[in-house]
Motif scaffolding. Structure first.
Motif, PDB file in Angstrom:
ATOM      1  N   LYS A  90      87.302  93.019  -9.165  1.00  0.00           N
ATOM      2  CA  LYS A  90      88.293  92.719 -10.217  1.00  0.00           C
ATOM      3  C   LYS A  90      87.898  91.458 -10.988  1.00  0.00           C
ATOM      4  O   LYS A  90      87.965  91.400 -12.222  1.00  0.00           O
ATOM      5  N   ILE A  91      87.490  90.426 -10.238  1.00  0.00           N
ATOM      6  CA  ILE A  91      87.089  89.169 -10.880  1.00  0.00           C
ATOM      7  C   ILE A  91      85.798  89.372 -11.667  1.00  0.00           C
ATOM      8  O   ILE A  91      85.645  88.855 -12.782  1.00  0.00           O
ATOM      9  N   LEU A  92      84.868  90.140 -11.105  1.00  0.00           N
ATOM     10  CA  LEU A  92      83.611  90.427 -11.807  1.00  0.00           C
ATOM     11  C   LEU A  92      83.885  91.156 -13.120  1.00  0.00           C
ATOM     12  O   LEU A  92      83.268  90.861 -14.151  1.00  0.00           O
ATOM     13  N   LEU A  93      84.817  92.094 -13.099  1.00  0.00           N
ATOM     14  CA  LEU A  93      85.180  92.819 -14.323  1.00  0.00           C
ATOM     15  C   LEU A  93      85.769  91.877 -15.363  1.00  0.00           C
ATOM     16  O   LEU A  93      85.437  91.949 -16.552  1.00  0.00           O
ATOM     17  N   ALA A  94      86.639  90.970 -14.906  1.00  0.00           N
ATOM     18  CA  ALA A  94      87.268  90.025 -15.843  1.00  0.00           C
ATOM     19  C   ALA A  94      86.246  89.059 -16.436  1.00  0.00           C
ATOM     20  O   ALA A  94      86.411  88.586 -17.564  1.00  0.00           O
ATOM     21  N   ALA A  95      85.165  88.760 -15.671  1.00  0.00           N
ATOM     22  CA  ALA A  95      84.167  87.793 -16.140  1.00  0.00           C
ATOM     23  C   ALA A  95      83.030  88.441 -16.919  1.00  0.00           C
ATOM     24  O   ALA A  95      82.231  87.734 -17.530  1.00  0.00           O
ATOM     25  N   ALA A  96      82.924  89.779 -16.880  1.00  0.00           N
ATOM     26  CA  ALA A  96      81.820  90.456 -17.569  1.00  0.00           C
ATOM     27  C   ALA A  96      81.940  90.264 -19.072  1.00  0.00           C
ATOM     28  O   ALA A  96      83.044  90.351 -19.628  1.00  0.00           O
ATOM     29  N   PRO A  97      80.819  90.004 -19.768  1.00  0.00           N
ATOM     30  CA  PRO A  97      80.892  89.768 -21.217  1.00  0.00           C
ATOM     31  C   PRO A  97      81.295  91.000 -22.001  1.00  0.00           C
ATOM     32  O   PRO A  97      81.771  90.888 -23.132  1.00  0.00           O
ATOM     33  N   THR A  98      81.128  92.195 -21.420  1.00  0.00           N
ATOM     34  CA  THR A  98      81.475  93.418 -22.147  1.00  0.00           C
ATOM     35  C   THR A  98      82.934  93.805 -21.976  1.00  0.00           C
ATOM     36  O   THR A  98      83.393  94.769 -22.585  1.00  0.00           O
ATOM     37  N   SER A  99      83.678  93.061 -21.138  1.00  0.00           N
ATOM     38  CA  SER A  99      85.080  93.415 -20.880  1.00  0.00           C
ATOM     39  C   SER A  99      85.966  92.982 -22.042  1.00  0.00           C
ATOM     40  O   SER A  99      85.805  91.896 -22.594  1.00  0.00           O
ATOM     41  N   LYS A 100      86.892  93.847 -22.374  1.00  0.00           N
ATOM     42  CA  LYS A 100      87.888  93.524 -23.399  1.00  0.00           C
ATOM     43  C   LYS A 100      89.093  92.878 -22.731  1.00  0.00           C
ATOM     44  O   LYS A 100      89.440  93.213 -21.604  1.00  0.00           O
ATOM     45  N   ALA A 101      89.718  91.950 -23.445  1.00  0.00           N
ATOM     46  CA  ALA A 101      90.901  91.279 -22.891  1.00  0.00           C
ATOM     47  C   ALA A 101      92.056  92.266 -22.811  1.00  0.00           C
ATOM     48  O   ALA A 101      92.421  92.891 -23.802  1.00  0.00           O
ATOM     49  N   LYS A 102      92.603  92.429 -21.617  1.00  0.00           N
ATOM     50  CA  LYS A 102      93.731  93.344 -21.432  1.00  0.00           C
ATOM     51  C   LYS A 102      94.890  92.572 -20.812  1.00  0.00           C
ATOM     52  O   LYS A 102      94.699  91.577 -20.140  1.00  0.00           O
ATOM     53  N   THR A 103      96.066  93.100 -21.040  1.00  0.00           N
ATOM     54  CA  THR A 103      97.255  92.397 -20.528  1.00  0.00           C
ATOM     55  C   THR A 103      97.316  92.445 -19.007  1.00  0.00           C
ATOM     56  O   THR A 103      97.846  91.532 -18.373  1.00  0.00           O
ATOM     57  N   ASP A 104      96.761  93.530 -18.405  1.00  0.00           N
ATOM     58  CA  ASP A 104      96.869  93.651 -16.952  1.00  0.00           C
ATOM     59  C   ASP A 104      95.693  93.016 -16.214  1.00  0.00           C
ATOM     60  O   ASP A 104      95.653  93.043 -14.992  1.00  0.00           O
ATOM     61  N   SER A 105      94.723  92.457 -16.937  1.00  0.00           N
ATOM     62  CA  SER A 105      93.578  91.848 -16.257  1.00  0.00           C
ATOM     63  C   SER A 105      93.964  90.462 -15.742  1.00  0.00           C
ATOM     64  O   SER A 105      94.841  89.798 -16.290  1.00  0.00           O
ATOM     65  N   ILE A 106      93.277  90.012 -14.712  1.00  0.00           N
ATOM     66  CA  ILE A 106      93.622  88.728 -14.102  1.00  0.00           C
ATOM     67  C   ILE A 106      93.067  87.584 -14.942  1.00  0.00           C
ATOM     68  O   ILE A 106      92.051  87.722 -15.620  1.00  0.00           O
ATOM     69  N   ASN A 107      93.735  86.449 -14.873  1.00  0.00           N
ATOM     70  CA  ASN A 107      93.331  85.278 -15.648  1.00  0.00           C
ATOM     71  C   ASN A 107      92.400  84.414 -14.809  1.00  0.00           C
ATOM     72  O   ASN A 107      92.824  83.769 -13.852  1.00  0.00           O
ATOM     73  N   ILE A 108      91.118  84.413 -15.168  1.00  0.00           N
ATOM     74  CA  ILE A 108      90.132  83.642 -14.396  1.00  0.00           C
ATOM     75  C   ILE A 108      89.850  82.292 -15.034  1.00  0.00           C
ATOM     76  O   ILE A 108      88.967  81.566 -14.584  1.00  0.00           O
ATOM     77  N   LEU A 109      90.617  81.941 -16.074  1.00  0.00           N
ATOM     78  CA  LEU A 109      90.340  80.695 -16.808  1.00  0.00           C
ATOM     79  C   LEU A 109      91.294  79.575 -16.432  1.00  0.00           C
ATOM     80  O   LEU A 109      91.368  78.564 -17.131  1.00  0.00           O
ATOM     81  N   ALA A 110      92.015  79.729 -15.319  1.00  0.00           N
ATOM     82  CA  ALA A 110      93.008  78.720 -14.935  1.00  0.00           C
ATOM     83  C   ALA A 110      92.365  77.366 -14.670  1.00  0.00           C
ATOM     84  O   ALA A 110      92.998  76.327 -14.883  1.00  0.00           O
ATOM     85  N   ASP A 111      91.107  77.346 -14.195  1.00  0.00           N
ATOM     86  CA  ASP A 111      90.476  76.057 -13.875  1.00  0.00           C
ATOM     87  C   ASP A 111      89.480  75.620 -14.934  1.00  0.00           C
ATOM     88  O   ASP A 111      88.550  74.861 -14.645  1.00  0.00           O
ATOM     89  N   VAL A 112      89.672  76.104 -16.182  1.00  0.00           N
ATOM     90  CA  VAL A 112      88.818  75.630 -17.275  1.00  0.00           C
ATOM     91  C   VAL A 112      89.643  75.248 -18.511  1.00  0.00           C
ATOM     92  O   VAL A 112      89.226  74.396 -19.301  1.00  0.00           O
ATOM     93  N   LEU A 113      90.815  75.826 -18.656  1.00  0.00           N
ATOM     94  CA  LEU A 113      91.629  75.541 -19.852  1.00  0.00           C
ATOM     95  C   LEU A 113      92.345  74.206 -19.703  1.00  0.00           C
ATOM     96  O   LEU A 113      92.969  73.937 -18.675  1.00  0.00           O
ATOM     97  N   PRO A 114      92.258  73.339 -20.713  1.00  0.00           N
ATOM     98  CA  PRO A 114      92.940  72.031 -20.643  1.00  0.00           C
ATOM     99  C   PRO A 114      94.443  72.180 -20.860  1.00  0.00           C
ATOM    100  O   PRO A 114      94.915  73.232 -21.295  1.00  0.00           O
ATOM    101  N   GLU A 115      95.168  71.096 -20.551  1.00  0.00           N
ATOM    102  CA  GLU A 115      96.624  71.123 -20.765  1.00  0.00           C
ATOM    103  C   GLU A 115      96.958  71.258 -22.235  1.00  0.00           C
ATOM    104  O   GLU A 115      97.866  71.989 -22.619  1.00  0.00           O
ATOM    105  N   GLU A 116      96.203  70.517 -23.066  1.00  0.00           N
ATOM    106  CA  GLU A 116      96.423  70.589 -24.510  1.00  0.00           C
ATOM    107  C   GLU A 116      95.264  71.352 -25.130  1.00  0.00           C
ATOM    108  O   GLU A 116      94.110  70.955 -24.988  1.00  0.00           O
ATOM    109  N   MET A 117      95.590  72.413 -25.825  1.00  0.00           N
ATOM    110  CA  MET A 117      94.545  73.235 -26.420  1.00  0.00           C
ATOM    111  C   MET A 117      93.869  72.482 -27.566  1.00  0.00           C
ATOM    112  O   MET A 117      94.453  71.582 -28.177  1.00  0.00           O
ATOM    113  N   PRO A 118      92.588  72.818 -27.861  1.00  0.00           N
ATOM    114  CA  PRO A 118      91.828  72.067 -28.877  1.00  0.00           C
ATOM    115  C   PRO A 118      92.464  72.147 -30.267  1.00  0.00           C
ATOM    116  O   PRO A 118      93.065  73.160 -30.626  1.00  0.00           O
ATOM    117  N   ILE A 119      92.280  71.042 -30.992  1.00  0.00           N
ATOM    118  CA  ILE A 119      92.838  70.962 -32.352  1.00  0.00           C
ATOM    119  C   ILE A 119      91.729  71.143 -33.385  1.00  0.00           C
ATOM    120  O   ILE A 119      91.869  71.904 -34.334  1.00  0.00           O
TER     121      ILE A 119
END
Length: 817
Positions: A505-534
């Motif tokens: 499941k994690i490999l699928l979410a991290a694959a570059p060919t995967s499309k973002a889906k609502t039911d896919s798991i969020n693997i970016l929890a430990d990379v996204l900052p509190e404040e999004m870039p401006i």
């Protein structure tokens, strides 16, 4: 599908034909540019191993978003250190003073206050990172990091952090908070990231052996490896705790877990405890000796390292040549020799060496992978004729084939069965010694086959398993060696399907060919900052960071899956088959093919890194002002090591899953893997090409004569680079194994064998039918039973609930005589 170069609906394209629409020209130009780029692609100087260089493996632990936390760690350490040690730096203390200070820090981890505990943990992390505030060069940082990590382990830091990690995993408040948030960021996993970082740095520092290491470190390393492999007091191995974190994350109960750090740590723990690829080869040699098998015919690792890559294809030029031949144009040479079709541009080794010794063929470009163009594009193909052809890189390859051929016992039996049916009219079962009535050439053939006979460890294990199933009483209990691999399999066994599904499941979410889906798991929890870039620049940096984050996840999952498969296969074939079958059931084969269904050259040459922000560089050098130029400074690498490493690992996993499994090979055919795999041959790296060609070889018999006819250059490459099986009719498709019948029965039989093995070896309750039964009432009632400590507190309550309050139905006794 039409062959490339065939005339379209309006006839064959000609010089006076009008130009196609702009869209077609754009499409063709991009494909031609891609193919020309692949022709110019140099050999990739890549050395495959257990992992990348030490500094690179440490830098991948941190995302660029975490960069401000280096200063926070240093501040926490210095604030505490100055109160304990006056007018001195850490590097000026002797070992006894350093140990005393670490003990004081460990005492600080016992406090109840979370904030104080986090500050102490950050101070320890700063030590593990190499006290970079006192260092001038990157080498100094790495040297102090290794020294401090060995010191921290000797003082019991790893055990203390393991307890803290268990506490954080059980922290329902953090999980609940993360579940309620619409978007999870770095701040939700601060404590976990600090703990996992310290543990990763300790494992990586102690795993890697260097020539400059003191002699005492070897004993410490062996102790740590034993502690991780053989847990004391009935505890579970550390790897199982990390697998539990992965499944908990994928189930949605802990979305704040920093999955990249967990996976990196899990991979390195497996490499450290089970052993890397070189250790595996040594274990294989030793096991063959123990089983009385002949030694391996060659060292496969060394052969692959010495192999050279094949030249990449040239799509447009090949299509033009095909079109010219179809229209009846005479080429400069009326006959094309077989030499020019060879993927190495070599003379045929079977020809007379005196013929055409000095002949040069600069116009023959090795285009081993045929492209397919739309009708729209074919009109402009003819324009490529006048373009000068790029120079051909001559690839020297040693005469003779690189691999010694292998023959299985089953192959000899099949050969003799066919020969006896033909010449005698009856068979002798599995007898391979009686050759009475067979002609002399058959005798010679059998002798040659037996000279190259190879008995694998797996065959011996399967034979032993069959005997144990037949005679469980007479053969008695099997003597199972308690290796780290055996212990890991035993504790993983009952939840192994969930572990495999979670990793995929994690490999699928991290694959570059995967499309973002609502039911896919969020693997970016430990990379996204509190404040999004401006700003645009901040967005560029975050984009690079996210892509790098995904690449590292793919790298760690592919490496740990391959490592598990290889170790389980060596330990016992049915352990390997159990893991393989669950990977196949979880759609691992189409997932890997989906991963490769992209521009693989772009993925391997991707530059998703900012060298000035990489550890340890960012800790000792002044960070330049971030701009578009500084984002690209210092990245002159020809390719991305981790991405090429990931691709090879995934190809090796695919090979492991499909080898000798006709049903899974048919999956490769059904999912149309041949064109996807052929595109991967454009990467000029010998090891990657070898595993692609292996996958193409096993399915050629199913692809039909027309495919083989139009892909002769690929067939030639398979012949030259892949090991030969003497009776394997892979190039013609006449083999009885090629008939696609009853593939489901094959998987069902395998599953039954796996379940019988697991039940016999691990499910001890199943063996109770063979145990003697005590029929004496006095003896049974007189047995001593160990009851839990709190039993006498709840005994009366249990009697009331389970005995006195339940009505006795005497009539039930009459129903069953």
């Amino acid at each position: 599908m039409e062959e490339p170069g065939a005339g379209g609906a309006n006839g064959a394209p000609g010089k006076g034909k009008a130009q196609p629409p702009a869209k077609g020209r754009e499409l063709f130009r991009s494909q031609r540019k891609e193919s020309e780029g692949s022709v110019d692609c140099p050999n990739l100087e890549f050395e495959y191993g257990d992992s990348d260089i030490y500094a690179a493996e440490l830098s991948e632990l941190y995302s660029y978003t975490e960069e401000p936390e280096f200063a926070a760690n240093r501040r926490c350490f210095e604030e505490d250190f100055q109160t304990q040690v006056k007018d001195k730096q850490w590097s000026e203390l002797d070992v006894a003073q350093q140990k005393a200070y670490v003990m004081r820090l460990l005492d600080g981890l016992e406090v109840v206050n979370r904030e104080k505990r986090l500050k102490v943990a950050r101070a320890i992390l700063y030590l593990a990172q190499g006290v970079f505030g006192e260092c001038d060069t990157e080498a100094d940082v790495l040297r102090w990091s290794r020294h401090n990590n060995f010191l921290l382990y000797q003082m019991g830091t790893f055990t203390a952090f393991l307890e803290l990690l268990n506490m954080e995993m059980a922290n329902s408040q953090a999980s609940g908070s993360a579940l309620r948030k619409p978007a999870i960021s770095l701040a939700d996993s601060t404590e976990l990231r600090v703990l996992l970082s310290v543990m990763y740095l300790m494992v990586e520092a102690m795993r890697v052996e260097m020539e400059t290491d003191p002699p005492t470190w070897k004993a410490t390393r062996d102790t740590f490896r034993t502690e991780l492999s053989f847990p004391l007091h009935g505890e579970e191995p550390f790897a199982l705790l990390l697998f539990t974190m992965v499944t908990k994350f994928c189930s949605g109960h802990a979305p704040h877990f920093p999955m990249k750090k967990v996976l990196l740590l899990l991979w390195k723990v497996l490499v450290f405890t089970l052993g890397g690829f070189d250790a595996l080869q040594a274990m294989k040699v030793k096991k063959r000796q123990e089983l009385g098998l002949p030694p391996l015919p060659e060292d496969s690792i060394q052969i692959m390292r010495s192999m050279r890559a094949a030249s990449p294809p040239a799509y447009a030029i090949e299509l033009v040549e095909q079109q010219q031949q179809k229209r009846g144009h005479r080429s400069r040479r009326p006959l094309m020799k077989q030499d020019s079709l060879d993927i190495y541009n070599e003379r045929d080794p079977f020809k007379n060496d005196e013929v055409l010794v000095d002949e040069e063929e600069p116009d023959d470009i090795d285009n081993g992978i045929e492209g397919e163009l739309d009708l729209l594009e074919r009109d402009t193909v003819i324009q490529a004729v006048s373009a000068p052809r790029p120079p051909v890189e001559r690839v020297s390859f040693p005469k003779g084939l690189p691999w010694a051929p292998k023959v299985r016992q089953k192959d000899i039996e099949h050969f003799l069965e066919a020969s006896r049916n033909k010449f005698i009219g009856f068979t002798l079962g599995r007898d391979t010694d009686t050759l009475v009535g067979l002609p002399r050439p058959i005798h010679e053939s059998v002798k040659t086959l037996k000279q190259h006979k190879y008995v694998s460890i797996s065959e011996v294990q399967i034979r032993n398993e069959e005997e144990l199933e037949k005679c469980p009483m007479s053969l008695g209990e099997e003597d199972v060696q308690e290796t780290p691999c055996e212990i890991l399999y035993r504790v993983m066994l009952y939840n192994l399907p969930q572990y495999m599904i979670a990793l995929l499941k994690i490999l699928l979410a991290a694959a570059p060919t995967s499309k973002a889906k609502t039911d896919s798991i969020n693997i970016l929890a430990d990379v996204l900052p509190e404040e999004m870039p401006i700003t645009v620049l901040q967005s560029m940096k975050l984009g690079i960071d996210v892509n790098r984050h995904k690449e590292i996840i793919v790298k760690s999952i592919s490496a740990l899956l391959l490592l598990l498969l290889k170790h389980f296969k060596l330990n016992h074939i049915y352990q390997f088959e159990y893991v393989s079958q669950h990977l196949v059931f979880a759609n691992c084969i189409p997932l890997i093919l989906k991963f490769f269904n992209q521009n693989i050259m772009s993925y391997i040459t991707a530059k998703n890194s900012i060298s000035v922000l990489d550890y340890p560089s960012c800790t000792v050098h002044e960070l330049p002002e971030l701009n578009a130029e500084s984002l690209e400074v210092g990245d002159n690498n020809q390719f991305c090591w981790r991405n090429l490493f990931s691709c090879i690992n995934l190809l090796r996993i695919l090979n492991k899953l499909t080898k000798w499994k006709h049903s899974r090979t048919m999956m490769l055919v059904v999912f149309k893997s041949a064109p996807i795999l052929k595109r991967a041959l454009k990467v000029k790296q010998a090891m990657m090409q070898l595993y692609v060609l292996k996958l193409l070889k096993i399915q050629t018999k199913y692809l039909g004569r027309q495919w083989r006819k139009s892909n002769m250059k690929t067939m030639s490459a398979i012949y030259q680079k892949v090991r030969h099986r003497m009776n394997d009719d892979w190039a013609y498709g006449n083999d009885i194994d090629a008939r696609p019948w009853d593939f489901q029965a094959e998987e069902c039989t395998l599953r039954a064998n796996i379940e019988a093995f697991n039940s016999r070896r691990y499910d001890k309750s199943q063996d109770s039918e063979f145990a003697p039964v005590d029929n004496c009432l006095q003896s049974v009632l007189g047995q001593h039973l160990d009851l839990p400590e709190d039993f006498h507190y709840s005994y009366e309550l249990w009697l009331e609930r389970e005995v006195f309050s339940q009505p006795i139905r005497w009539e039930e006794l009459l129903r069953y005589p």
